[in-house]
Design a protein around this motif. Structure first.
Motif, PDB file in Angstrom:
ATOM      1  N   GLY A   1      -7.200  -4.383   6.689  1.00 32.91           N
ATOM      2  CA  GLY A   1      -7.944  -4.613   7.882  1.00 32.91           C
ATOM      3  C   GLY A   1      -9.068  -5.663   7.790  1.00 32.91           C
ATOM      4  N   ILE A   2      -9.593  -6.110   6.880  1.00 28.99           N
ATOM      5  CA  ILE A   2     -10.691  -6.964   6.932  1.00 28.99           C
ATOM      6  C   ILE A   2      -9.919  -8.339   6.872  1.00 28.99           C
TER       7      ILE A   2
ATOM      8  N   ARG B   1      -5.680  -0.823   2.241  1.00 28.77           N
ATOM      9  CA  ARG B   1      -5.427  -0.789   3.714  1.00 28.77           C
ATOM     10  C   ARG B   1      -6.755  -1.293   4.189  1.00 28.77           C
ATOM     11  N   GLY B   2      -8.016  -1.176   3.522  1.00 29.07           N
ATOM     12  CA  GLY B   2      -9.199  -1.650   3.912  1.00 29.07           C
ATOM     13  C   GLY B   2      -9.043  -3.265   3.908  1.00 29.07           C
TER      14      GLY B   2
ATOM     15  N   TRP C   1      -6.253   3.134  -0.570  1.00 34.32           N
ATOM     16  CA  TRP C   1      -7.505   3.082   0.478  1.00 34.32           C
ATOM     17  C   TRP C   1      -8.200   1.504   0.401  1.00 34.32           C
ATOM     18  N   PHE C   2      -8.328   1.239  -0.981  1.00 38.48           N
ATOM     19  CA  PHE C   2      -8.686  -0.218  -0.957  1.00 38.48           C
ATOM     20  C   PHE C   2      -7.730  -1.441  -0.326  1.00 38.48           C
TER      21      PHE C   2
ATOM     22  N   SER D   1       0.672  -1.233   0.159  1.00 35.67           N
ATOM     23  CA  SER D   1      -0.187  -0.084   0.059  1.00 35.67           C
ATOM     24  C   SER D   1       0.864   1.228  -0.126  1.00 35.67           C
TER      25      SER D   1
END
Length: 94
Positions: free
Chosen positions: A59-60, A55-56, A52-53, A42
């Motif tokens: 996290g998921i 990092r998301g 952004w995608f 990232s």
């Protein structure tokens, strides 16, 4: 002989608990490694939707690994407790 078997069942229960803890720790290590790998990826991406995608997604994925680790731990500890209670019942029954 029955007391020996009940002792072995209790030891198997304790081993099952240790295996559960070790497996959960390993899953959490893998989750951290995967999260760091995605974080490095990232950081190399230009700012915007792609980072952004990532990092998301990181996290998921990390959260999913934590849930699986918790389920593994709970399952192995429950199996260990069941085996230990069975061993104690056998011990007191004899």
């Amino acid at each position: 002989m029955e007391r020996l078997i009940s002792g072995l069942v209790i030891v198997m229960g304790a081993i099952a608990m240790v295996v559960g803890v070790l497996m959960a720790m390993r899953r959490l290590q893998l989750a951290g490694r995967f999260s760091r790998r995605i974080a490095v990826l990232s950081d190399t991406m230009p700012e915007g939707w792609s980072s952004w995608f990532l990092r998301g997604f990181s996290g998921i994925t990390t959260g999913t690994h934590w849930l699986v680790a918790a389920a593994v731990l709970i399952g192995w500890v429950a199996a260990g407790v069941c085996l230990m209670s069975l061993g104690l019942q056998l011990f007191w029954h004899v």
